[in-house]
Design an enzyme around this catalytic site. Structure first.
Site, PDB file in Angstrom:
ATOM      1  CB  SER A   1      -1.062   0.121   0.965  1.00 45.15           C
ATOM      2  OG  SER A   1      -0.340   0.264   2.551  1.00 45.15           O
TER       3      SER A   1
ATOM      4  NE  ARG B   1      13.929 -12.131   3.712  1.00 41.21           N
ATOM      5  CZ  ARG B   1      14.002 -13.297   4.212  1.00 41.21           C
ATOM      6  NH1 ARG B   1      15.009 -13.899   4.716  1.00 41.21           N
ATOM      7  NH2 ARG B   1      12.931 -14.067   4.070  1.00 41.21           N
ATOM      8  CB  ILE B   2      17.797  -6.806   9.601  1.00 46.59           C
ATOM      9  CG1 ILE B   2      16.738  -6.761  10.533  1.00 46.59           C
ATOM     10  CG2 ILE B   2      18.892  -6.045   9.985  1.00 46.59           C
ATOM     11  CD1 ILE B   2      16.989  -7.332  11.879  1.00 46.59           C
TER      12      ILE B   2
ATOM     13  CG  HIS C   1       8.579   2.190  12.629  1.00 45.82           C
ATOM     14  ND1 HIS C   1       9.063   0.730  12.783  1.00 45.82           N
ATOM     15  CD2 HIS C   1       8.564   2.470  13.941  1.00 45.82           C
ATOM     16  CE1 HIS C   1       8.734   0.351  14.029  1.00 45.82           C
ATOM     17  NE2 HIS C   1       8.506   1.587  14.824  1.00 45.82           N
TER      18      HIS C   1
ATOM     19  N   GLY D   1      21.522  -0.010  12.997  1.00 46.16           N
ATOM     20  CA  GLY D   1      20.468  -0.679  14.198  1.00 46.16           C
ATOM     21  C   GLY D   1      18.909  -0.914  13.620  1.00 46.16           C
ATOM     22  CB  VAL D   2      16.255  -2.551  14.907  1.00 45.35           C
ATOM     23  CG1 VAL D   2      14.713  -2.749  14.629  1.00 45.35           C
ATOM     24  CG2 VAL D   2      17.083  -3.787  14.900  1.00 45.35           C
ATOM     25  CG  ASP D   3      12.598   0.439  13.269  1.00 43.57           C
ATOM     26  OD1 ASP D   3      12.573   0.328  12.041  1.00 43.57           O
ATOM     27  OD2 ASP D   3      12.022  -0.488  13.927  1.00 43.57           O
TER      28      ASP D   3
ATOM     29  CB  ALA E   1      -0.460   8.688   9.144  1.00 45.79           C
TER      30      ALA E   1
HETATM   31  C1  GRF Z   1       3.899  -0.450   6.597  1.00 47.21           C
HETATM   32  O1  GRF Z   1       2.810  -0.078   7.366  1.00 47.21           O
HETATM   33  C2  GRF Z   1       5.211   0.425   7.317  1.00 47.21           C
HETATM   34  O2  GRF Z   1       4.883   0.931   8.502  1.00 47.21           O
HETATM   35  C3  GRF Z   1       5.803  -0.908   7.650  1.00 47.21           C
HETATM   36  O3  GRF Z   1       5.406  -2.115   6.765  1.00 47.21           O
HETATM   37  C4  GRF Z   1       4.245  -1.632   6.425  1.00 47.21           C
HETATM   38  C5  GRF Z   1       4.090  -2.166   4.931  1.00 47.21           C
HETATM   39  O4  GRF Z   1       2.744  -2.116   4.517  1.00 47.21           O
HETATM   40  N1  GRF Z   1       7.375  -0.787   7.508  1.00 47.21           N
HETATM   41  P1  GRF Z   1       2.579  -2.021   2.882  1.00 47.21           P
HETATM   42  O5  GRF Z   1       3.130  -3.316   2.303  1.00 47.21           O
HETATM   43  O6  GRF Z   1       3.206  -0.718   2.326  1.00 47.21           O
HETATM   44  O7  GRF Z   1       1.114  -1.982   2.864  1.00 47.21           O
END
Ligand code: GRF
Length: 207
Positions: free
Chosen positions: A18, A98-99, A116, A150-152, A180
């Site tokens: 999305s 995946r990281i 995120h 790191g992670v996020d 959003a």
């Molecule tokens: C998003 O909501 C984002 O926050 C997270 O992964 C989700 C991916 O959703 N990192 P989509 O595949 O873009 O609908």
């Protein structure tokens, strides 16, 4: 970021896509300051690949290899090669599960971004909307940030706030955060494409 030409994006995703759709459809045809050069996924039947193909964007499944949460030593160079061959200026993670580390981040140093579903640094990691609901904060949201080791944890580029309502369930809150995201991600990428972002240490300034 680059003068004259459109910023070429490589979008990586594992899921329904999305955010890819929001980025791809944000501007009338030809008006976006960016173009999507490639979509790649570690999941063969991911919705994001289908959405890309419907829009005529080159879309590839690239096998992730033997690990569950990262790319293995064959997959990592395969992703790097595909993105380089597509002459990608910036890598956009849109639900890529995946990281990315070492070699990949060196190949695209300072040019990998992610979205995120929380106001970082609160609630990094998985199901961030659920973490926020369970914690009892009154506001959460989404964050676009650079990807580091790191992670996020990379420098924050942009954030959008989403209030938490008394009647919220994890599902309703997640849906509003995604709405959003669909505003914030294309807007932020467009700003970056127009060269209106300066990075000073951890501080990222948009003009
Ligand atoms: C998003 O909501 C984002 O926050 C997270 O992964 C989700 C991916 O959703 N990192 P989509 O595949 O873009 O609908």
């Amino acid at each position: 970021m680059i003068a004259g030409n459109k910023l070429r994006l490589g979008v990586l995703g594992s899921g329904k896509g999305s955010n890819f759709k929001a980025i791809a459809d944000a501007f009338p045809a030809g008006d976006a300051p960016y173009e999507i050069a490639l979509v790649a996924s570690d999941v063969a039947d991911a919705g994001i690949l289908q959405l890309a193909r419907e829009r005529g964007v080159p879309a590839h499944f690239i096998a992730p290899g033997k690990f569950r949460t990262k790319l293995d030593e064959v997959a990592e160079p395969a992703y790097i090669r595909a993105l380089q061959e597509a002459r990608v200026d910036m890598v956009v993670l849109a639900g890529f599960m995946r990281i990315l580390k070492g070699e990949f981040l060196r190949a695209f140093s300072g040019r990998v971004i992610n979205i995120h579903p929380s106001l970082l640094p609160s609630f990094p990691g998985l199901e961030a909307w659920k973490q926020a609901l369970d914690y009892g904060v009154k506001f959460t949201g989404c964050t676009v940030h650079f990807v580091d080791q790191g992670v996020d944890s990379g420098p924050i580029i942009a954030q959008q706030v989403v209030p938490i309502l008394e009647k919220d369930t994890a599902a309703t809150l997640h849906a509003r955060i995604q709405e959003a995201e669909h505003e914030l991600y294309p807007t932020t990428i467009a700003r970056m494409a127009r060269g209106r972002i300066r990075v000073v240490g951890r501080q990222v300034w948009t003009e």
